[in-house]
Design an enzyme around this catalytic site. Structure first.
Site, PDB file in Angstrom:
ATOM      1  N   SER A 136      14.884  65.195  13.115  1.00 39.13           N
ATOM      2  CA  SER A 136      15.586  64.843  14.351  1.00 39.13           C
ATOM      3  C   SER A 136      15.541  63.342  14.607  1.00 39.13           C
ATOM      4  O   SER A 136      16.468  62.765  15.173  1.00 39.13           O
ATOM      5  CB  SER A 136      14.950  65.592  15.531  1.00 39.13           C
ATOM      6  OG  SER A 136      15.064  66.986  15.366  1.00 39.13           O
ATOM      7  N   GLY A 364      15.411 100.031  18.267  1.00 41.19           N
ATOM      8  CA  GLY A 364      14.025 100.493  18.212  1.00 41.19           C
ATOM      9  C   GLY A 364      13.420 100.301  16.833  1.00 41.19           C
ATOM     10  O   GLY A 364      13.616  99.280  16.175  1.00 41.19           O
ATOM     11  N   GLU A 388      20.866  70.911  12.032  1.00 41.19           N
ATOM     12  CA  GLU A 388      21.868  70.030  12.644  1.00 41.19           C
ATOM     13  C   GLU A 388      21.556  69.723  14.103  1.00 41.19           C
ATOM     14  O   GLU A 388      22.433  69.686  14.967  1.00 41.19           O
ATOM     15  CB  GLU A 388      23.272  70.628  12.496  1.00 41.19           C
ATOM     16  CG  GLU A 388      23.709  70.648  11.046  1.00 41.19           C
ATOM     17  CD  GLU A 388      25.209  70.694  10.914  1.00 41.19           C
ATOM     18  OE1 GLU A 388      25.889  69.887  11.565  1.00 41.19           O
ATOM     19  OE2 GLU A 388      25.687  71.527  10.141  1.00 41.19           O
TER      20      GLU A 388
END
Length: 408
Positions: A136, A364, A388
């Site tokens: 990032s 379930g 991204e």
């Protein structure tokens, strides 16, 4: 400029139905096998090439759709089939977008066809931006490109990670630092042609989801590429760097870098991928709830199940609308004044994780087994809030855009 509409035209509906048929008849039957094998599904990519889905022409038609809905529509249908296989089919598109966003007409015409190959010899491409210490935080990128003026070559060294098709690609698009003092403003993108010495595949990652998509490190050791492989050309780069230096001296920050330009163009498409996966899980859960009986009646008659399905469908439709809005804005040159691209990716990604988890709950114990596809869909959905730009980064981009703070 095309008017914004929530209705597909007849041609778009025809393409959507064609893609849906391919996803239902070719992708879905192969999904479980290639998820288990954790290998690139070359036979499926080959089939996509044969019918014209895996091709430059197809993606160009969708990319240049004046409504902006071509790409998100295609992504949603393919990822409805299976996220891992679909990413193997469309992963080349990120590298192609990188060239379209930053390259010259000559570079676009030269390299994008080589990314796809042809029907008899399909190829893939890779976009390489993330690094072990720079995901990032693109400003921390260490891969360096140095210009050798005497030979008109760029020398690139570094390691990229989390690269879709990394190492197996015919063409790699690599983001590298050309001026370390400018941080993320000092980045540029480079084409690495096929069989270039010094480029090799590092670690191939064994992943939680999207396992049919190849993800690996790419190692660049004294990789030399011609000056013509700098996307946009040296003159354009020098002008951009000069502006960045001037703005830095004046305290300005608003200079876009190559990696950011690619991500901005692709975020609504990632949102559409998430919508496709969410829709697939919702449909499985709805069908199960209508046919599964407990206490003498279908479980959808239980308010707890019915309300979950109502929320799931509402969130999917809302996510699609955000994606379509951002896609229309992008194609028609509307500025993302409220980070609408990041909004679409954030909401659709979070929706996919939530909806696939709810689908497991509705099924379930059956939902927790590999006998039903929602288990795989839930694993696949986890990637959308990570790649991204993580959800946290999307929120940061949105907040800084709203406040007028710089986005680095």
């Amino acid at each position: 400029m095309a008017e914004f509409t929530m209705e597909l035209n007849d041609e778009q509906k025809e393409v959507r139905d064609w893609l849906h048929g391919f996803a239902a008849d070719v992708i879905r039957p192969a999904a479980a096998e290639w998820d288990e094998r954790e290998e690139t599904p070359w036979p499926v990519i080959q089939e996509a090439a044969k019918v014209g889905i895996y091709s430059l022409d197809f993606y160009a038609q969708q990319y240049f759709d004046a409504t902006g809905l071509g790409i998100p529509m295609a992504m949603e249908e393919l990822f409805w089939g299976d996220a891992g296989i679909a990413l193997s089919i469309v992963g080349t598109g990120l590298a192609a977008v990188g060239v379209l966003a930053n390259g010259t007409e000559e570079q676009i015409g030269t390299w994008i066809p080589q990314m796809y190959g042809d029907v008899n010899d399909v190829k893939v491409a890779a976009f390489c931006s993330s690094e072990p210490d720079a995901g990032s935080d693109v400003a921390s990128m260490r891969t360096r490109a140095v210009y050798d003026e005497a030979k008109d070559e760029w020398v690139i060294n570094g390691t990229k990670t989390w690269a879709t098709n990394g190492g197996i690609a015919n063409v790699h698009v690599v983001v590298a630092v050309v001026d370390p003092e400018l941080g993320s403003k000092g980045h540029a993108s480079f084409i690495i042609p096929p069989d270039t010495p010094g480029l090799s595949q590092g670690q191939k990652f064994q992943k939680h989801g999207i396992r049919a998509s190849h993800t690996a490190e790419v190692v660049l050791d004294d990789v030399r590429v011609p000056g013509s492989c700098l996307l946009g050309g040296k003159e354009k780069l020098d002008e951009r760097l000069a502006r960045a230096r001037e703005k830095a001296r004046k305290g300005g920050e608003r200079v876009k870098n190559a990696a950011m330009a690619t991500f901005e163009a692709s975020r609504p498409a990632v949102g559409a991928m998430a919508v496709g996966t969410a829709r697939a899980a919702y449909e499985v859960a709805l069908d199960y709830a209508m046919t599964r009986e407990q206490f003498g009646r279908p479980i959808i008659d239980n308010q707890g199940v019915a309300f979950q399905l109502a929320d799931m469908r509402t969130q999917i439709d809302a996510a699609r609308l955000l994606v379509w809005r951002a896609s229309w804005m992008g194609v028609n040159g509307k500025p993302f004044t409220a980070a609408e691209g990041s909004m679409s990716k954030l909401f659709a990604s979070e929706t996919a994780k939530k909806v696939t988890a709810q689908a497991i709950q509705i099924l379930g114990g059956n939902g927790y087994t590999r006998e039903y596809p929602v288990e795989r869909m839930h694993r696949d959905a986890a990637i959308y809030t990570i790649f991204e730009g993580t959800s946290e980064i999307q929120r940061l981009v949105i907040a800084r855009t709203l406040s007028g703070m710089p986005i680095r």
